[in-house]
Structure formats: structure tokens, C-alpha cells
Scaffold this motif. Sequence first.
Motif, PDB file in Angstrom:
ATOM      1  N   ALA A 245       0.840  -1.194   0.000  1.00 23.64           N
ATOM      2  CA  ALA A 245       0.000   0.000   0.000  1.00 23.64           C
ATOM      3  C   ALA A 245       0.877   1.246   0.000  1.00 23.64           C
ATOM      4  O   ALA A 245       1.989   1.240   0.545  1.00 23.64           O
ATOM      5  CB  ALA A 245      -0.926   0.011   1.222  1.00 23.64           C
ATOM      6  N   ASP A 246       0.366   2.312  -0.599  1.00 25.16           N
ATOM      7  CA  ASP A 246       1.061   3.598  -0.626  1.00 25.16           C
ATOM      8  C   ASP A 246       1.166   4.122   0.803  1.00 25.16           C
ATOM      9  O   ASP A 246       0.149   4.325   1.468  1.00 25.16           O
ATOM     10  CB  ASP A 246       0.271   4.586  -1.494  1.00 25.16           C
ATOM     11  N   PRO A 247       2.374   4.340   1.323  1.00 27.36           N
ATOM     12  CA  PRO A 247       2.531   4.744   2.728  1.00 27.36           C
ATOM     13  C   PRO A 247       1.983   6.130   3.041  1.00 27.36           C
ATOM     14  O   PRO A 247       1.789   6.473   4.213  1.00 27.36           O
ATOM     15  CB  PRO A 247       4.049   4.698   2.944  1.00 27.36           C
ATOM     16  N   ASP A 248       1.729   6.938   2.000  1.00 28.52           N
ATOM     17  CA  ASP A 248       1.242   8.305   2.207  1.00 28.52           C
ATOM     18  C   ASP A 248      -0.226   8.483   1.836  1.00 28.52           C
ATOM     19  O   ASP A 248      -0.736   9.600   1.833  1.00 28.52           O
ATOM     20  CB  ASP A 248       2.092   9.289   1.383  1.00 28.52           C
ATOM     21  N   ASP A 249      -0.909   7.386   1.520  1.00 28.51           N
ATOM     22  CA  ASP A 249      -2.290   7.452   1.055  1.00 28.51           C
ATOM     23  C   ASP A 249      -3.181   6.638   1.994  1.00 28.51           C
ATOM     24  O   ASP A 249      -3.235   5.415   1.905  1.00 28.51           O
ATOM     25  CB  ASP A 249      -2.368   6.910  -0.377  1.00 28.51           C
ATOM     26  N   SER A 250      -3.876   7.320   2.897  1.00 27.31           N
ATOM     27  CA  SER A 250      -4.705   6.621   3.885  1.00 27.31           C
ATOM     28  C   SER A 250      -5.816   5.806   3.224  1.00 27.31           C
ATOM     29  O   SER A 250      -6.191   4.737   3.728  1.00 27.31           O
ATOM     30  CB  SER A 250      -5.304   7.617   4.885  1.00 27.31           C
ATOM     31  N   LYS A 251      -6.333   6.292   2.091  1.00 22.27           N
ATOM     32  CA  LYS A 251      -7.382   5.549   1.394  1.00 22.27           C
ATOM     33  C   LYS A 251      -6.840   4.232   0.857  1.00 22.27           C
ATOM     34  O   LYS A 251      -7.515   3.176   0.950  1.00 22.27           O
ATOM     35  CB  LYS A 251      -7.958   6.382   0.255  1.00 22.27           C
ATOM     36  N   ASP A 252      -5.631   4.266   0.291  1.00 23.77           N
ATOM     37  CA  ASP A 252      -5.026   3.044  -0.229  1.00 23.77           C
ATOM     38  C   ASP A 252      -4.726   2.073   0.908  1.00 23.77           C
ATOM     39  O   ASP A 252      -4.929   0.856   0.779  1.00 23.77           O
ATOM     40  CB  ASP A 252      -3.751   3.374  -0.998  1.00 23.77           C
ATOM     41  N   ILE A 253      -4.238   2.603   2.019  1.00 24.01           N
ATOM     42  CA  ILE A 253      -3.988   1.754   3.195  1.00 24.01           C
ATOM     43  C   ILE A 253      -5.296   1.118   3.661  1.00 24.01           C
ATOM     44  O   ILE A 253      -5.368  -0.088   3.926  1.00 24.01           O
ATOM     45  CB  ILE A 253      -3.343   2.571   4.329  1.00 24.01           C
ATOM     46  N   SER A 254      -6.344   1.935   3.731  1.00 24.11           N
ATOM     47  CA  SER A 254      -7.661   1.445   4.155  1.00 24.11           C
ATOM     48  C   SER A 254      -8.159   0.336   3.227  1.00 24.11           C
ATOM     49  O   SER A 254      -8.620  -0.725   3.696  1.00 24.11           O
ATOM     50  CB  SER A 254      -8.661   2.609   4.161  1.00 24.11           C
ATOM     51  N   ASN A 255      -8.052   0.546   1.933  1.00 14.93           N
ATOM     52  CA  ASN A 255      -8.544  -0.444   0.966  1.00 14.93           C
ATOM     53  C   ASN A 255      -7.781  -1.760   1.060  1.00 14.93           C
ATOM     54  O   ASN A 255      -8.357  -2.842   0.884  1.00 14.93           O
ATOM     55  CB  ASN A 255      -8.454   0.117  -0.455  1.00 14.93           C
ATOM     56  N   ASN A 256      -6.481  -1.668   1.344  1.00 21.44           N
ATOM     57  CA  ASN A 256      -5.689  -2.894   1.415  1.00 21.44           C
ATOM     58  C   ASN A 256      -5.884  -3.625   2.742  1.00 21.44           C
ATOM     59  O   ASN A 256      -5.805  -4.862   2.779  1.00 21.44           O
ATOM     60  CB  ASN A 256      -4.220  -2.577   1.165  1.00 21.44           C
ATOM     61  N   ILE A 257      -6.160  -2.898   3.811  1.00 15.33           N
ATOM     62  CA  ILE A 257      -6.572  -3.572   5.050  1.00 15.33           C
ATOM     63  C   ILE A 257      -7.876  -4.315   4.786  1.00 15.33           C
ATOM     64  O   ILE A 257      -8.064  -5.457   5.226  1.00 15.33           O
ATOM     65  CB  ILE A 257      -6.746  -2.561   6.199  1.00 15.33           C
TER      66      ILE A 257
END
Length: 299
Positions: A245-257
Motif C-alpha cells: 500500500a502507498d505509505p502516504d495514502d490513507s485511502k489506499d492503506i484502508s482499501n488494502n486492510i
Amino acid sequence: LYTMCFPFTFHLIGYITSRSCDVGWLTEFRDPWVTNPNHFDGDAGVLQRYLERRVIEECDQVVYNYGIQVPEDYFKDTYPDHANKVTRLDCPGSCGFDFERLSDSPPKSNQFTIVYGGSFYGNGHSPKNFFDGLDSFLNLFDINESNINVDFYGDWKSSYDSIVTEFGIQSAIQSHGWVDYDELLENLQQAHVALFIVRPFPGDELNVPQKIVDYVVTETPMLVLADSDWEVSRFTQRQKVGIVADPDDSKDISNNIAKLYDDYQKNNLSRYTASNELLLRFDAQTQTTEFAQILNDTT
């Protein structure tokens, strides 16, 4: 004669000793020398480059580990006249992992559990963006905090508590401080996801740390927060042992969780299990056998 760095001065002792004694000399680089971003800011300088060159020229064998901060063929490209004496060991960190340290199939946690083990180094290296992504995941997908547990083992700053409180995710986050290494391994075995947050430091793009070995051998799917072109990301995707996941993109982190949580609910996390080939590659017996052969060939 065998020398290993860090510190680099061990190789200088080897250089002096090898010129005084008629023995073979094996040098091992577990950290880079002139390209080391932790010790040199951009340019190590003429003296350091000269010393590294003299060591490479004088020694009989050069060994380095996959995942140190040098390009794959750095030694062969930089010192082409000595390329035949260079060997790369295919395990990050040191000489592999002793699988006898693992517990016999401990049961998984009842809750969806994410584990982070290790330090945070400041200067942008912190769990803040992960907290942001976790908060987004809980809200967007309407997940009750009681269904998820995130355990941090190692460094924990009081400022992190404030961030956790700010996001309102206190019941999902647990900090435990430092624990025994074997205890951490068992906790990783019991977890559903192992979290890795890259150090966003210049020069670390090629770094694959020992922590990745610990995560892989416990066969715990990884959530790697790193730019996609960093080596740790390429390794994760190439070996299919987790999600990046992109470490600076909370949405990308959220989607990958969310992807990992969905796999957890469908009992499908085993698709991220390391291959037998990779586990063998990280086995201490494999690495030690290869290293011993190189040592035997050093004359």
C-alpha cells in the motif's frame, strides 16, 4: 581470515593482517560501505571509496546479503576485474533463520490481528499514516473495533497515544514494548497480518531488512507500506507474500486492510503463504552451507 562489517574498520584490520600473514581472506558486507545512507549523506568521499577499493582488491572472496542498500550487481559493476570473487547470499540480514525457533502451529487469534515488530526512527517514520488508514477502514466498512486488534511490539512513543486518541481507535491498538524474540515470533504466528512500515529515508529504496525474514518464515501475510518501486515492495509482490500500500495514502492503506480482512473472513489468507522454495532460501542451514563452501574456497 574472515571480516564482517559494520563497522567498516573491521575490513581495514583484515587488510593489514592479510598483507602480513599468508592466509586467505573472506570479507562479508552485511551493510554497504560507500553507499550506506545511514553514515554518508549522498557521497562517502574519496577516502572511503579508496579504502573500499583496496579491500576488494586485496581480499580473496567478497560476500554480501540480498537487501543491503546497493544495486544487485554493485560489486561486480564497480570492480569488474574482481567480479569472479563476488557472491551474493539470497537472504536479507544475516545467515538465515533457524526454523526450530518456531512454535508448533499455535492457534490463530480469535480477533483479526495485525502485528508490528520493531522500531520507528523518526523523521517521517511512524505509524501515523497507518492509524489514519485503519480509522478510514473501520468507518468506511462499518467494522466494529472489537473485531480487530493491532499489536505493536518494540518502540512506542507517548505521542502515538495522542494520535490514536485523535482518531478514536484506542480499543483497536495495543502497545507492548519490547518482548523476547521468540515471544515475538509466536505472536506473529498467531496473527493474521504482519505490518511493515518502510523507513522513508533517501538511499533505503533498496533495503530489505531482517524483519522481512521474520515475517515470511512465520508464514504471516504482510501489509507493506512502501512505494511500489522500492525493493521491499517488489519482493513482496514477486513472492506473493502480502499486499503493498502507498505509505502516504490513507485511502489506499484502508482499501488494502479491507482486502486482507475480506480474505480473513473467507479463510483465504493462506494464498499469501511463502513458497517452499522461498522458505528454503531463508533457512539458516541453506545459507550456512553456502557460506561454508565459500569459506572453504578462500585460499
